[in-house]
Design a protein around this motif. Structure first.
Motif, PDB file in Angstrom:
ATOM      1  N   THR A 281      31.851  68.918  44.593  1.00  0.00           N
ATOM      2  CA  THR A 281      32.928  68.187  43.937  1.00  0.00           C
ATOM      3  C   THR A 281      32.332  67.290  42.873  1.00  0.00           C
ATOM      4  O   THR A 281      31.169  66.882  42.996  1.00  0.00           O
ATOM      5  CB  THR A 281      33.714  67.344  44.973  1.00  0.00           C
ATOM      6  OG1 THR A 281      34.813  66.683  44.329  1.00  0.00           O
ATOM      7  CG2 THR A 281      32.817  66.300  45.612  1.00  0.00           C
ATOM      8  N   PRO A 282      33.055  66.980  41.793  1.00  0.00           N
ATOM      9  CA  PRO A 282      32.509  66.038  40.810  1.00  0.00           C
ATOM     10  C   PRO A 282      32.353  64.665  41.441  1.00  0.00           C
ATOM     11  O   PRO A 282      33.129  64.288  42.325  1.00  0.00           O
ATOM     12  CB  PRO A 282      33.570  66.032  39.703  1.00  0.00           C
ATOM     13  CG  PRO A 282      34.834  66.443  40.382  1.00  0.00           C
ATOM     14  CD  PRO A 282      34.427  67.402  41.449  1.00  0.00           C
ATOM     15  N   VAL A 283      31.344  63.928  41.025  1.00  0.00           N
ATOM     16  CA  VAL A 283      31.116  62.592  41.573  1.00  0.00           C
ATOM     17  C   VAL A 283      31.148  61.569  40.439  1.00  0.00           C
ATOM     18  O   VAL A 283      30.705  61.833  39.327  1.00  0.00           O
ATOM     19  CB  VAL A 283      29.796  62.501  42.343  1.00  0.00           C
ATOM     20  CG1 VAL A 283      29.836  63.362  43.590  1.00  0.00           C
ATOM     21  CG2 VAL A 283      28.615  62.894  41.467  1.00  0.00           C
ATOM     22  N   GLN A 284      31.689  60.428  40.761  1.00  0.00           N
ATOM     23  CA  GLN A 284      31.830  59.336  39.801  1.00  0.00           C
ATOM     24  C   GLN A 284      31.110  58.117  40.345  1.00  0.00           C
ATOM     25  O   GLN A 284      31.349  57.694  41.482  1.00  0.00           O
ATOM     26  CB  GLN A 284      33.317  59.021  39.592  1.00  0.00           C
ATOM     27  CG  GLN A 284      33.598  57.836  38.679  1.00  0.00           C
ATOM     28  CD  GLN A 284      35.092  57.555  38.581  1.00  0.00           C
ATOM     29  OE1 GLN A 284      35.906  58.209  39.232  1.00  0.00           O
ATOM     30  NE2 GLN A 284      35.466  56.591  37.760  1.00  0.00           N
TER      31      GLN A 284
ATOM     32  N   ARG B 257      40.467  67.891  41.926  1.00  0.00           N
ATOM     33  CA  ARG B 257      40.313  66.438  41.926  1.00  0.00           C
ATOM     34  C   ARG B 257      40.444  65.931  40.505  1.00  0.00           C
ATOM     35  O   ARG B 257      39.872  66.508  39.572  1.00  0.00           O
ATOM     36  CB  ARG B 257      38.955  66.001  42.482  1.00  0.00           C
ATOM     37  CG  ARG B 257      38.775  66.228  43.974  1.00  0.00           C
ATOM     38  CD  ARG B 257      37.625  65.389  44.495  1.00  0.00           C
ATOM     39  NE  ARG B 257      37.911  63.970  44.339  1.00  0.00           N
ATOM     40  CZ  ARG B 257      36.987  63.046  44.105  1.00  0.00           C
ATOM     41  NH1 ARG B 257      35.722  63.383  43.951  1.00  0.00           N
ATOM     42  NH2 ARG B 257      37.321  61.772  44.007  1.00  0.00           N
ATOM     43  N   CYS B 258      41.185  64.847  40.336  1.00  0.00           N
ATOM     44  CA  CYS B 258      41.323  64.210  39.030  1.00  0.00           C
ATOM     45  C   CYS B 258      40.736  62.813  39.108  1.00  0.00           C
ATOM     46  O   CYS B 258      41.153  61.994  39.943  1.00  0.00           O
ATOM     47  CB  CYS B 258      42.791  64.149  38.600  1.00  0.00           C
ATOM     48  SG  CYS B 258      43.005  63.562  36.895  1.00  0.00           S
ATOM     49  N   LEU B 259      39.750  62.534  38.271  1.00  0.00           N
ATOM     50  CA  LEU B 259      39.073  61.247  38.262  1.00  0.00           C
ATOM     51  C   LEU B 259      39.410  60.504  36.980  1.00  0.00           C
ATOM     52  O   LEU B 259      39.437  61.096  35.892  1.00  0.00           O
ATOM     53  CB  LEU B 259      37.556  61.448  38.346  1.00  0.00           C
ATOM     54  CG  LEU B 259      37.025  62.213  39.558  1.00  0.00           C
ATOM     55  CD1 LEU B 259      35.520  62.430  39.428  1.00  0.00           C
ATOM     56  CD2 LEU B 259      37.342  61.479  40.847  1.00  0.00           C
ATOM     57  N   ASN B 260      39.666  59.216  37.090  1.00  0.00           N
ATOM     58  CA  ASN B 260      39.864  58.351  35.935  1.00  0.00           C
ATOM     59  C   ASN B 260      38.554  57.618  35.660  1.00  0.00           C
ATOM     60  O   ASN B 260      38.051  56.880  36.510  1.00  0.00           O
ATOM     61  CB  ASN B 260      40.994  57.357  36.196  1.00  0.00           C
ATOM     62  CG  ASN B 260      42.338  58.038  36.311  1.00  0.00           C
ATOM     63  OD1 ASN B 260      42.677  58.888  35.501  1.00  0.00           O
ATOM     64  ND2 ASN B 260      43.115  57.682  37.321  1.00  0.00           N
ATOM     65  N   ILE B 261      38.014  57.833  34.476  1.00  0.00           N
ATOM     66  CA  ILE B 261      36.685  57.333  34.129  1.00  0.00           C
ATOM     67  C   ILE B 261      36.829  56.144  33.173  1.00  0.00           C
ATOM     68  O   ILE B 261      37.572  56.219  32.189  1.00  0.00           O
ATOM     69  CB  ILE B 261      35.831  58.423  33.461  1.00  0.00           C
ATOM     70  CG1 ILE B 261      35.915  59.745  34.249  1.00  0.00           C
ATOM     71  CG2 ILE B 261      34.396  57.961  33.322  1.00  0.00           C
ATOM     72  CD1 ILE B 261      35.401  59.671  35.646  1.00  0.00           C
ATOM     73  N   SER B 262      36.108  55.063  33.461  1.00  0.00           N
ATOM     74  CA  SER B 262      36.091  53.882  32.599  1.00  0.00           C
ATOM     75  C   SER B 262      34.744  53.766  31.909  1.00  0.00           C
ATOM     76  O   SER B 262      33.736  54.314  32.386  1.00  0.00           O
ATOM     77  CB  SER B 262      36.352  52.612  33.424  1.00  0.00           C
ATOM     78  OG  SER B 262      37.598  52.668  34.074  1.00  0.00           O
ATOM     79  N   ALA B 263      34.710  53.044  30.804  1.00  0.00           N
ATOM     80  CA  ALA B 263      33.451  52.807  30.104  1.00  0.00           C
ATOM     81  C   ALA B 263      32.458  52.162  31.069  1.00  0.00           C
ATOM     82  O   ALA B 263      32.778  51.185  31.749  1.00  0.00           O
ATOM     83  CB  ALA B 263      33.681  51.914  28.890  1.00  0.00           C
ATOM     84  N   GLY B 264      31.256  52.707  31.125  1.00  0.00           N
ATOM     85  CA  GLY B 264      30.235  52.227  32.046  1.00  0.00           C
ATOM     86  C   GLY B 264      30.044  53.134  33.239  1.00  0.00           C
ATOM     87  O   GLY B 264      28.992  53.100  33.889  1.00  0.00           O
ATOM     88  N   ASP B 265      31.044  53.962  33.556  1.00  0.00           N
ATOM     89  CA  ASP B 265      30.934  54.865  34.698  1.00  0.00           C
ATOM     90  C   ASP B 265      30.055  56.069  34.359  1.00  0.00           C
ATOM     91  O   ASP B 265      29.947  56.482  33.198  1.00  0.00           O
ATOM     92  CB  ASP B 265      32.308  55.377  35.127  1.00  0.00           C
ATOM     93  CG  ASP B 265      33.164  54.301  35.753  1.00  0.00           C
ATOM     94  OD1 ASP B 265      32.643  53.181  35.980  1.00  0.00           O
ATOM     95  OD2 ASP B 265      34.352  54.561  36.008  1.00  0.00           O
TER      96      ASP B 265
END
Length: 327
Positions: free
Chosen positions: A159-162, A110-118
């Motif tokens: 799985t990683p969680v966002q 899994r590829c997650l796109n992380i934004s500031a604040g997440d």
């Protein structure tokens, strides 16, 4: 100490340690940063494409069984390979709050796109790749798995969680975690450490204002949705089945959000379609193809709900994307 015998340099304060790649020659900074992480956090491999080399620093404190690291840096990638996992075990769950910049995270296919604040939560005992395209800052909380098992009856992440730090309960969590973390790093006060732990417990167990639901299952539900947007069978029943819960329970998980399960699915699909329509690189695909790609079988319905959400038609969105490319 790294393979060349270089000592990791730390400047200590009461309950707080600091380290910076600026303390060593440029040619040694990657080795230094890898050595610091191996001794104080977890084993990783690091690289950067910045012509100035790696510029990274950390302030780290340990209070009441939690280790917090305030990490800053320029463009770089850290990777925990299967070999490093075998050679340098780390029995922890990491919770990362990105304060500045953006990031991408890859684990378990899994590829997650992380934004500031997440907030990103992942198992440090599993291989991962974590990249920062530019200037970044994050607070990383090292949570011993044994403590999660003892106090939250949790310790495994499949799985990683966002957690989206911009809407609903995620926004409240992100703001509270940021405030407690930064105060703790500034003064290492025990009450702030307790507040950090309360917030972590809320993620895994639920808490006041959560309407008896839990954040983590909600995040898992959203992760399932984001991974199956192109599947025309995606709906509340689909998500509930994969979570192993009832549709009624799934609806309760979304009770604190601004939208229902179905509305969230539709909005995620529309946002993906809007992104592709605005991308000049997707000009070869028809509007119908893009709509179908993101789970819309009825083009007429797609046009209608697209205009409702973005106050513009799909064809107008495509024209705007092309004009941006030409300007």
């Amino acid at each position: 100490m790294n393979g060349e015998g270089m000592d990791v340099i730390e400047v200590s304060q009461p309950s707080l340690t600091r380290a910076s790649t600026q303390d060593v020659p440029e040619s040694q900074r990657i080795d230094y940063w890898e050595a610091y992480n191996a001794s104080s956090l977890t084993g990783i491999r690091c690289s950067t494409h910045d012509s100035r080399g790696l510029s990274a620093s950390v302030a780290r404190c340990e209070v009441q069984g939690l280790t917090l690291s305030d990490i800053r840096g320029n463009q770089h990638i850290v990777e925990r390979t299967p070999q490093i996992v075998r050679n340098q075990p780390k029995d922890s769950i990491f919770a990362c709050l990105l304060i500045e910049g953006s990031a991408f995270f890859y684990q378990h296919n899994r590829c997650l796109n992380i934004s500031a604040g997440d907030v990103l939560i992942y198992d440090a005992e599993q291989p991962f790749l974590y990249g920062f395209p530019g200037i970044m800052r994050q607070i990383l909380i090292d949570i011993p798995r044994s403590r999660l098992m003892d106090e939250c009856r949790a310790g495994q992440l499949s799985t990683p969680v966002q957690i989206d730090g911009h809407v609903g309960a995620g926004r409240t969590l992100s703001g509270a975690l940021r405030n407690a973390g930064l105060r703790l790093m500034a003064g290492t006060r025990p009450e702030d450490a307790e507040r950090c732990w309360q917030l972590i417990s809320t993620i895994f167990n639920g808490g006041p204002g959560m309407q008896r639901s839990r954040i983590l299952p909600l995040v898992e539900a959203k992760s399932i949705i984001s991974s199956h947007l192109s599947n025309t069978e995606l709906g509340p029943e689909f998500v509930a089945e994969r979570l192993g819960i009832s549709v009624r329970h799934l609806n309760r998980l979304f009770g604190g959000e601004d939208v229902t399960v179905g509305e969230h699915i539709r909005n995620e699909r529309l946002d993906s379609a809007h992104r592709d329509l605005s991308d000049a690189g997707q000009a070869g695909a028809t509007i119908g193809e893009i709509a179908y790609r993101w789970g819309f079988a009825d083009l007429g319905n797609f046009n209608r709900v697209f205009k409702q959400r973005f106050a513009t038609t799909p064809s107008e969105a495509r024209k705007k994307g092309l004009l941006k490319l030409l300007s």
